[in-house]
Structures are given as structure tokens and as C-alpha cells.
Design a protein around this motif. Structure first.
Motif, PDB file in Angstrom:
ATOM      1  N   ASN A  12      50.067  50.261  35.905  1.00 13.57           N
ATOM      2  CA  ASN A  12      48.613  50.178  35.969  1.00 13.57           C
ATOM      3  C   ASN A  12      48.140  50.905  37.220  1.00 13.57           C
ATOM      4  N   VAL A  13      47.395  52.004  37.019  1.00 13.45           N
ATOM      5  CA  VAL A  13      46.805  52.722  38.158  1.00 13.45           C
ATOM      6  C   VAL A  13      45.322  52.392  38.212  1.00 13.45           C
ATOM      7  N   ASP A  14      44.887  51.846  39.324  1.00  7.08           N
ATOM      8  CA  ASP A  14      43.469  51.505  39.455  1.00  7.08           C
ATOM      9  C   ASP A  14      43.066  51.715  40.913  1.00  7.08           C
ATOM     10  N   LEU A  16      40.626  50.206  42.290  1.00  3.64           N
ATOM     11  CA  LEU A  16      39.985  48.961  42.737  1.00  3.64           C
ATOM     12  C   LEU A  16      38.613  49.254  43.353  1.00  3.64           C
ATOM     13  N   THR A  17      37.747  49.828  42.535  1.00  2.00           N
ATOM     14  CA  THR A  17      36.356  50.032  42.953  1.00  2.00           C
ATOM     15  C   THR A  17      35.676  48.664  42.926  1.00  2.00           C
ATOM     16  N   TYR A  18      34.347  48.641  43.082  1.00  2.00           N
ATOM     17  CA  TYR A  18      33.628  47.352  43.145  1.00  2.00           C
ATOM     18  C   TYR A  18      33.928  46.457  41.939  1.00  2.00           C
ATOM     19  N   PHE A  42      41.593  54.199  30.609  1.00  2.00           N
ATOM     20  CA  PHE A  42      40.448  53.274  30.632  1.00  2.00           C
ATOM     21  C   PHE A  42      39.603  53.488  31.894  1.00  2.00           C
ATOM     22  N   ALA A  43      40.186  54.092  32.935  1.00  2.00           N
ATOM     23  CA  ALA A  43      39.493  54.156  34.232  1.00  2.00           C
ATOM     24  C   ALA A  43      38.190  54.931  34.105  1.00  2.00           C
ATOM     25  N   ALA A  44      37.131  54.346  34.623  1.00  2.00           N
ATOM     26  CA  ALA A  44      35.838  55.034  34.587  1.00  2.00           C
ATOM     27  C   ALA A  44      34.837  54.270  35.435  1.00  2.00           C
ATOM     28  N   GLU A  45      33.793  54.984  35.818  1.00  2.00           N
ATOM     29  CA  GLU A  45      32.563  54.326  36.239  1.00  2.00           C
ATOM     30  C   GLU A  45      31.833  54.030  34.938  1.00  2.00           C
ATOM     31  N   THR A  46      31.340  52.792  34.778  1.00  2.00           N
ATOM     32  CA  THR A  46      30.921  52.392  33.431  1.00  2.00           C
ATOM     33  C   THR A  46      29.495  51.854  33.303  1.00  2.00           C
ATOM     34  N   GLN A  81      42.219  58.643  25.067  1.00  2.00           N
ATOM     35  CA  GLN A  81      41.009  58.610  25.885  1.00  2.00           C
ATOM     36  C   GLN A  81      40.106  57.501  25.338  1.00  2.00           C
ATOM     37  N   VAL A  82      39.842  56.505  26.187  1.00  2.00           N
ATOM     38  CA  VAL A  82      39.010  55.383  25.753  1.00  2.00           C
ATOM     39  C   VAL A  82      37.555  55.742  26.035  1.00  2.00           C
ATOM     40  N   SER A  83      36.836  56.047  24.966  1.00  2.00           N
ATOM     41  CA  SER A  83      35.458  56.502  25.135  1.00  2.00           C
ATOM     42  C   SER A  83      34.489  55.485  24.536  1.00  2.00           C
ATOM     43  N   CYS A 116      34.159  53.162  21.136  1.00  2.00           N
ATOM     44  CA  CYS A 116      33.853  51.772  20.774  1.00  2.00           C
ATOM     45  C   CYS A 116      32.422  51.402  21.143  1.00  2.00           C
ATOM     46  N   SER A 117      31.905  50.425  20.434  1.00  2.00           N
ATOM     47  CA  SER A 117      30.583  49.867  20.749  1.00  2.00           C
ATOM     48  C   SER A 117      30.709  48.884  21.922  1.00  2.00           C
ATOM     49  N   ASN A 118      29.616  48.187  22.239  1.00  2.00           N
ATOM     50  CA  ASN A 118      29.608  47.269  23.389  1.00  2.00           C
ATOM     51  C   ASN A 118      30.616  46.140  23.226  1.00  2.00           C
TER      52      ASN A 118
HETATM   53  P1  NAD Z   1      35.033  48.389  34.160  1.00  2.00           P
HETATM   54  O1  NAD Z   1      33.931  49.023  34.942  1.00  2.00           O
HETATM   55  O2  NAD Z   1      35.091  46.913  34.029  1.00  2.00           O
HETATM   56  O3  NAD Z   1      36.448  48.868  34.724  1.00  2.00           O
HETATM   57  C1  NAD Z   1      36.724  50.172  35.131  1.00  2.00           C
HETATM   58  C2  NAD Z   1      38.011  50.159  35.939  1.00  2.00           C
HETATM   59  O4  NAD Z   1      38.286  51.512  36.344  1.00  2.00           O
HETATM   60  C3  NAD Z   1      37.926  49.322  37.228  1.00  2.00           C
HETATM   61  O5  NAD Z   1      39.079  48.530  37.362  1.00  2.00           O
HETATM   62  C4  NAD Z   1      37.841  50.369  38.334  1.00  2.00           C
HETATM   63  O6  NAD Z   1      38.405  49.939  39.566  1.00  2.00           O
HETATM   64  C5  NAD Z   1      38.642  51.504  37.724  1.00  2.00           C
HETATM   65  N1  NAD Z   1      38.283  52.807  38.308  1.00  2.00           N
HETATM   66  C6  NAD Z   1      37.028  53.304  38.513  1.00  2.00           C
HETATM   67  N2  NAD Z   1      37.121  54.503  39.099  1.00  2.00           N
HETATM   68  C7  NAD Z   1      38.443  54.796  39.234  1.00  2.00           C
HETATM   69  C8  NAD Z   1      39.157  55.904  39.735  1.00  2.00           C
HETATM   70  N3  NAD Z   1      38.530  56.966  40.242  1.00  2.00           N
HETATM   71  N4  NAD Z   1      40.508  55.858  39.713  1.00  2.00           N
HETATM   72  C9  NAD Z   1      41.183  54.781  39.220  1.00  2.00           C
HETATM   73  N5  NAD Z   1      40.539  53.693  38.740  1.00  2.00           N
HETATM   74  C10 NAD Z   1      39.182  53.701  38.736  1.00  2.00           C
HETATM   75  O7  NAD Z   1      34.930  49.101  32.737  1.00  2.00           O
HETATM   76  P2  NAD Z   1      35.312  48.587  31.294  1.00  2.00           P
HETATM   77  O8  NAD Z   1      34.133  47.947  30.688  1.00  2.00           O
HETATM   78  O9  NAD Z   1      36.599  47.868  31.359  1.00  2.00           O
HETATM   79  O10 NAD Z   1      35.523  49.981  30.549  1.00  2.00           O
HETATM   80  C11 NAD Z   1      36.812  50.578  30.429  1.00  2.00           C
HETATM   81  C12 NAD Z   1      36.698  51.848  29.611  1.00  2.00           C
HETATM   82  O11 NAD Z   1      36.179  51.550  28.310  1.00  2.00           O
HETATM   83  C13 NAD Z   1      35.755  52.883  30.213  1.00  2.00           C
HETATM   84  O12 NAD Z   1      36.324  54.150  30.052  1.00  2.00           O
HETATM   85  C14 NAD Z   1      34.486  52.743  29.387  1.00  2.00           C
HETATM   86  O13 NAD Z   1      33.775  53.965  29.332  1.00  2.00           O
HETATM   87  C15 NAD Z   1      35.050  52.352  28.043  1.00  2.00           C
HETATM   88  N6  NAD Z   1      34.161  51.556  27.180  1.00  2.00           N
HETATM   89  C16 NAD Z   1      33.577  50.406  27.636  1.00  2.00           C
HETATM   90  C17 NAD Z   1      32.799  49.642  26.782  1.00  2.00           C
HETATM   91  C18 NAD Z   1      32.165  48.332  27.229  1.00  2.00           C
HETATM   92  O14 NAD Z   1      31.407  47.733  26.480  1.00  2.00           O
HETATM   93  N7  NAD Z   1      32.470  47.826  28.418  1.00  2.00           N
HETATM   94  C19 NAD Z   1      32.590  50.062  25.458  1.00  2.00           C
HETATM   95  C20 NAD Z   1      33.201  51.243  25.030  1.00  2.00           C
HETATM   96  C21 NAD Z   1      33.988  51.967  25.891  1.00  2.00           C
END
Ligand code: NAD
Ligand code: TYD
Length: 335
Positions: free
Chosen positions: A31-33, A35-37, A81-85, A122-124, A177-179
Motif C-alpha cells: 500500500n503506497v499512500d 497520507l494527505t489530510y 486509488f490514490a487521488a485528490e477526491t 485505474q479507479v475512476s 463508479c458512482s458515489n
Molecule cells: P479519499 O480521498 O478518501 O482517499 C484518497 C487517498 O489517496 C488518501 O489515502 C490519500 O492520502 C491518498 N493520496 C492522495 N494524494 C496522494 C499522492 N500524491 N500519493 C499517494 N497517495 C495519495 O478518496 P476515495 O473516496 O477513497 O477515492 C479513491 C479513488 O476512487 C479515487 O481515485 C476517486 O477518484 C475514486 N472514486 C471515488 C468515489 C467516491 O464516491 N468516493 C467514486 C468513484 C470513484
């Protein structure tokens, strides 16, 4: 099978790790993360002791550090999965969304190619398709029309994945995926924000007229879809994921208040989100037909279970809601 899971300390990534380690004894993972906010290792408590699990704190947009993660690891697949979301944060500060969601994805794609990783998922999100009128649903051929910096960055990443498939022959698939809802969701997103505010008897900020529509799916159903896409998805394809479960925001907030036994007077209408997408709805017939995916959670009980989870995990969300989040909350809502 040895996986690289990025963003595994977030909401969906942590649920995915719990799910995979429980259901698939043949899988080990890194698991690479960063650990943003919103990345929180407390989401993975219990997992650290599993010998099939290893955590590396790293930023996916840092090519040098990520190369060290790939070197010698021989991953069988990358799940990104990593993203700003959070859409609202993308409106006030888009740069980090481009860095993580676009540059970060490109760096992972490059490294997967360089180290010969045979599969990339790619989780989009369905948000890449933009907004729907009152009828219809997004299919995989709906044109991309993202409306927020968040969805534009996710659409860009999807297009990079497509380009790596076509240009370099990379074996990659995209899920949209949806919400999602469920345990460990950061309480800035609608459902956990409303539950935790209601538990604290604080106002529930509903944007605009509250009649925007979202299509809700339990996070574990999403995790199973990602796993199926990894195992059985066809190279270069996109799979929409959703449970055909549309709710007006206001109706959903009222439902949460009813479950919690809290008064509707807590609802406070606030200024609308700029560029707020009116309606999302997913046509998931392809993943149902081609990969045999089905949602297993019924929304009424899934929502109750989720409310119960937040009631039982007050220490978790109180810690999450303190600190930096407090500052963001005040700037966002002035409440
Ligand atoms: P989240 O914001 O809860 O988690 C994102 C994780 O990514 C966090 O642990 C954060 O620390 C990490 N992260 C952020 N920037 C990083 C970086 N530069 N390097 C490494 N790690 C980093 O988001 P989530 O809701 O778990 O969403 C996960 C994925 O699923 C995202 O790609 C999002 O676009 C996608 N998604 C989310 C939803 C939803 O409803 N939440 C729906 C469809 C798709
Ligand atoms: P959100 O959970 O941010 O997900 P997304 O915008 O990615 O779909 O928001 C879900 C819906 O709830 C969306 O229509 C915006 C609305 N919303 C509010 O009304 N109030 C809030 O405080 C938040 C965070 C969201």
C-alpha cells in the motif's frame, strides 16, 4: 498475486485492502499512500500485522521514490486509488488535483511499463461524464464532459491510460463508479458529513435547492467490481459501476435524520457549489453482463449499517474532524 495498491489509506482503498485480505488469501500487497489530510492509517488497524501487507509512505507524483517502490517488487498489477477526491477542494485549489491525479497517474503508468507490470487498473469516477438531465444514464460511450477541476483531472488520467494502451500496448482497464458510501469515508463528503454533524446537533449544509441527484453504491460493492475488472476486464476497456440507486440530496439527508432520530430543523440550505452537476446516474449493464458483477448491498440496510458504524466509531471521526479539517470547514461553510 502481488499487488501495488495506491491510496490504500483513504476511504475506498482501505475498504479494498480489508476486503482483499479477507476474501483472497492468495493476494499480498504493498500500500503506497502519501497520507494527505484524508489518508489515515487508522482505517487499516488490524491489517498491519498481516504478513501479506506492507505500507510505504510515498507520493505517487514523486517519480524517484516510486521507482524505488517498483524496483525488484515484481508486481502482478497496479490498482490506482490514490487521488485528490473532493470536488469542493478542487474548486478552491485545483493545482494539487493536477499533480496527484494527472501527473501521479502518468508516473505510475510509466513505471508499470518500465517494470513490465502485466496489469493496471485505474479507479475512476462517473463524474468524468459531466451532468445528466432528468432522464438517461451514463454508458461507457457517453462523451467525456467533466465540469469540475476534480472531474477534469480524473478524465485526463483516464485519457492517459487510454493513450498508454494504444501507444505502448499496456494492459490497462478503467472503472468508473458512482458515489460510494460506507465505513471510513472522510466526513467532508455528503453522507458522513451529514451523519456526524447530526450526531453533534450541528447544522446540515445542503447546497442549492437540494434537488441534485446522486447514484449511491456501497463501497464494498465497488471493491468487488474493481477486483473483477482486475481479474477479468478486457485490455483497454472501461467499466461503469453503479447500483441504480438515485437519490435527491435532500431526500437522502432527511432519510439520515430519520434513522438517527434527529429533527429536520438541522437542515440549512447554503450557497450552491459553483458548476454543481445536477444529476449522475450509471448504466452498469456492461460490467453486469461481461464480468458477472452484481451489487450485494440493499441501500436501506447498507445506510443503516453505515450510520451505526459512525455511531460506534465516534473516536475515529472526532479525531478526523479536528485539526486541519476544522480550518477547511470554517472557510467552506462559515458555520
Ligand atoms: P479519499 O480521498 O478518501 O482517499 C484518497 C487517498 O489517496 C488518501 O489515502 C490519500 O492520502 C491518498 N493520496 C492522495 N494524494 C496522494 C499522492 N500524491 N500519493 C499517494 N497517495 C495519495 O478518496 P476515495 O473516496 O477513497 O477515492 C479513491 C479513488 O476512487 C479515487 O481515485 C476517486 O477518484 C475514486 N472514486 C471515488 C468515489 C467516491 O464516491 N468516493 C467514486 C468513484 C470513484
Ligand atoms: P459529495 O459527497 O461531495 O460528492 P460529489 O460531489 O463528488 O458527488 O457531494 C454529493 C452531493 O451532495 C453533491 O450534489 C453535493 C452535495 N453536498 C451538499 O449538499 N452539502 C455538502 O456539504 C456536501 C459536501 C455535498
Amino acid at each position: 498475486m502481488n499487488l501495488l495498491v495506491t491510496g490504500g489509506a483513504g476511504f475506498i482503498g482501505s475498504n479494498f485492502i480489508h476486503y482483499i485480505l479477507r476474501e483472497h488469501p492468495e493476494v499480498s500487497l504493498v500500500n503506497v499512500d502519501a497520507l494527505t489530510y484524508c489518508g489515515n492509517l487508522e482505517n487499516l488497524s488490524g491489517v498491519e500485522k498481516d504478513p501479506r501487507y506492507r505500507f510505504v509512505k510515498a507520493d505517487i507524483a514523486d517519480a524517484g521514490t516510486m521507482a524505488e517502490v517498483f524496483a525488484g517488487a515484481s508486481f502482478d498489477a497496479v490498482l490506482n486509488f490514490a487521488a485528490e477526491t473532493h470536488v469542493d477542494r478542487s474548486i478552491t485549489g485545483p493545482s494539487v488535483f493536477l499533480r496527484t491525479n494527472v501527473a501521479g497517474t502518468q508516473i505510475l503508468l510509466d513505471l508499470a511499463l518500465k517494470y513490465g507490470v502485466p496489469r493496471f487498473v485505474q479507479v475512476s469516477t462517473d463524474e468524468v461524464y459531466g451532468s445528466l438531465p432528468e432522464t438517461g444514464a451514463f454508458t461507457e460511450t457517453t462523451p467525456l464532459a467533466p465540469n469540475s477541476p476534480y472531474s477534469a483531472s480524473k478524465a485526463s488520467a483516464d485519457l492517459l491510460v487510454r493513450a498508454y494502451v494504444h501507444t505502448y500496448g499496456m494492459d490497462a482497464v478503467v472503472t468508473r463508479c458512482s458515489n460510494n458510501y460506507g465505513p471510513w469515508q472522510f466526513p467532508e463528503k455528503l453522507i458522513p458529513l451529514m451523519i456526524t454533524n447530526a450526531l453533534e446537533d450541528k447544522p446540515l449544509p445542503v447546497y442549492g435547492d437540494g434537488l441534485n441527484v446522486r447514484d449511491w453504491l456501497h463501497v464494498e460493492d465497488h471493491c468487488r467490481a474493481v477486483w473483477l475488472a482486475l481479474e477479468k476486464g478486457v485490455k483497454g476497456e472501461v467499466y461503469n459501476v453503479g447500483g441504480a440507486n438515485e437519490w435527491h440530496n435532500l431526500a437522502l439527508v432527511k432519510e439520515l435524520l430519520a434513522i438517527l432520530g434527529k429533527p429536520e430543523s438541522l437542515i440549512t440550505f447554503v450557497k450552491d457549489r459553483p458548476g454543481h452537476d445536477r444529476r449522475y446516474a450509471i448504466d452498469a449493464s456492461r460490467i453486469r453482463r461481461e464480468l458477472g458483477w452484481r451489487p450485494t448491498y440493499d441501500f436501506a440496510s447498507g445506510l443503516r449499517q453505515t450510520v451505526q458504524w459512525y455511531i460506534e466509531n465516534e473516536t475515529w471521526w472526532r479525531r478526523v474532524k479536528s485539526g486541519e479539517y476544522q480550518k477547511y470547514y470554517q472557510t467552506q461553510y462559515g458555520l
